[in-house]
Design a protein around this motif. Structure first.
Motif, PDB file in Angstrom:
ATOM      1  N   LEU A  97      -4.015   6.121  -7.028  1.00 17.73           N
ATOM      2  CA  LEU A  97      -4.265   5.465  -5.741  1.00 17.73           C
ATOM      3  C   LEU A  97      -5.738   5.563  -5.352  1.00 17.73           C
ATOM      4  CD1 LEU A  97      -2.817   3.862  -3.574  1.00 17.73           C
ATOM      5  CD2 LEU A  97      -2.448   5.998  -2.331  1.00 17.73           C
ATOM      6  N   TYR A 120      -0.835  -3.438  -5.344  1.00 16.85           N
ATOM      7  CA  TYR A 120      -2.197  -3.189  -4.892  1.00 16.85           C
ATOM      8  C   TYR A 120      -3.102  -4.374  -5.215  1.00 16.85           C
ATOM      9  CZ  TYR A 120      -6.289  -0.555  -3.480  1.00 16.85           C
ATOM     10  OH  TYR A 120      -7.404  -0.137  -2.810  1.00 16.85           O
ATOM     11  N   ARG A 153      -1.608  -3.213  -0.099  1.00 22.01           N
ATOM     12  CA  ARG A 153      -1.906  -1.792  -0.266  1.00 22.01           C
ATOM     13  C   ARG A 153      -0.828  -0.904   0.329  1.00 22.01           C
ATOM     14  NH1 ARG A 153      -4.146   2.698   2.014  1.00 22.01           N
ATOM     15  NH2 ARG A 153      -5.417   3.996   0.588  1.00 22.01           N
ATOM     16  N   GLU A 154      -0.296  -1.238   1.485  1.00 15.04           N
ATOM     17  CA  GLU A 154       0.708  -0.385   2.115  1.00 15.04           C
ATOM     18  C   GLU A 154       1.966  -0.283   1.253  1.00 15.04           C
ATOM     19  OE1 GLU A 154       0.426   1.680   4.694  1.00 15.04           O
ATOM     20  OE2 GLU A 154      -1.683   1.104   4.507  1.00 15.04           O
ATOM     21  N   VAL A 169       1.114   2.042  -1.585  1.00 21.62           N
ATOM     22  CA  VAL A 169       1.117   3.441  -1.141  1.00 21.62           C
ATOM     23  C   VAL A 169       2.540   3.955  -1.032  1.00 21.62           C
ATOM     24  CG1 VAL A 169       0.577   4.974   0.792  1.00 21.62           C
ATOM     25  CG2 VAL A 169      -1.109   3.287   0.020  1.00 21.62           C
ATOM     26  N   GLU A 184       3.946   7.044  -3.234  1.00 21.91           N
ATOM     27  CA  GLU A 184       4.494   8.258  -2.617  1.00 21.91           C
ATOM     28  C   GLU A 184       5.906   8.553  -3.122  1.00 21.91           C
ATOM     29  OE1 GLU A 184       4.122   7.331   1.501  1.00 21.91           O
ATOM     30  OE2 GLU A 184       2.060   8.114   1.649  1.00 21.91           O
TER      31      GLU A 184
END
Length: 311
Positions: free
Chosen positions: A207, A234, A239-240, A243, A247
């Motif tokens: 990331l 990405y 991007r969110e 992420v 995670e």
């Protein structure tokens, strides 16, 4: 200078290092190797990398390397691009390996700077000459593998200069400490000569490296279904979502990087029935049973495709 690979293609995305599959006796298991390759592609990898350090390339004879290169590239049959690692201390031998990989259909070769053991290293002039020699003998892109294993520390400025001066050297896999900072500097100094700023090291820095401008990564092959969507989202500007996916898979990424290393992929493939043996080649030893159990438990909680693909 804006250089794009033959055919106008710029390689991006998630590429999986294919492990080398051995029998329990330490021989090549080519049928198991083909099943391994089919799984990686079906699981969503954008491409493959073969004969890498995570493939135990250091334990292979030259005839075995040639046999694996031919077998895998013939079996892939153009379904995805394949990077072939051709690292050798001698530039002539490295160039010969690279020419053979090109002739068999490799999309790219990946090469570490010349080193041997704990003490024999080469300076910048010799490294520049090495990559120039190899570049003159092939037409496909070269990826410079900037990894701690070589024990060779070079600056982003030096890598950028080589990218400007050596025609085929246009991809850089950065997997040293503070990789994101080095990628940012490399991209700034290299400009269009840096066709592929890439991440490595089992996605543990993925990331941060994507935030720094990485457009691809060479990753493990145990769970492409978890890793490829991170890079896909990405690069698509989401991007969110990237992420969130990162995670979710981070416990497995961390466990592979810090606890099980190159044994992780084959352990998961054996647990899922893809291969018959996850044995490494001696003198490497298998994972401790408790480590293996923890690895599989994490993958099972994530419903990783590797554990159900063969069923």
């Amino acid at each position: 200078m804006n250089r794009v690979s033959p055919g106008g293609r710029r390689y991006t995305g998630a590429y999986s290092v294919a492990p080398t599959i051995f029998t329990e006796q330490g021989n090549l298991d080519l049928e198991g190797q083909k099943r391994c390759i089919d799984f990686i592609i079906d699981a969503g990898a954008d491409g493959l990398c073969i004969l890498a350090n995570y493939s135990e390339q250091f334990s292979l004879s030259d005839p075995e390397r040639e046999r694996l290169t031919a077998t895998i590239l013939d079996h892939v049959a153009g379904r995805v691009p394949v990077i072939v690692t051709t690292t050798h201390f001698n530039p002539r031998i490295c160039a010969e390996r690279s020419r053979d990989a090109q002739a068999r259909g490799a999309a790219m070769v990946m090469i570490m700077p010349p080193y041997h053991g704990a003490t024999i290293r080469c300076g910048e002039a010799a490294i520049h000459a090495f990559f120039s020699d190899v570049s003159e003998r092939i037409e496909i892109p070269i990826m410079y593998q900037d990894a701690p294993m070589s024990g060779t520390q070079v600056s982003a400025a030096f890598l950028a200069r080589m990218a400007h001066e050596i025609p085929n050297l246009s991809y850089f896999k950065i997997e040293v400490p503070q990789s994101a900072a080095k990628l940012r500097e490399l991209i700034e100094l290299g400009g269009d000569a840096i066709e592929g700023p890439w991440d490595g090291e089992e996605a543990i820095t993925l990331l941060a490296d994507l935030d720094a401008g990485a457009t691809g990564s060479v990753l493990g092959a145990g769970y492409p279904d978890g890793l490829q969507p991170i890079i896909r989202e990405y690069l698509a500007g989401n991007r969110e979502d990237a992420v969130r996916i990162y995670e979710k898979w981070l416990p497995l990424i961390n466990f592979e990087n810090r606890q099980s290393g190159l044994m992780a992929c084959k352990a998961l493939m054996k647990e899922g029935g893809i291969i018959a043996s996850d044995a490494p080649r001696r003198p490497l030893t298998p994972l401790h049973p408790a480590t293996r159990q923890s690895l599989v438990e994490i993958a099972r909680r994530l419903d990783a495709l590797v554990l159900r693909w063969a069923h």
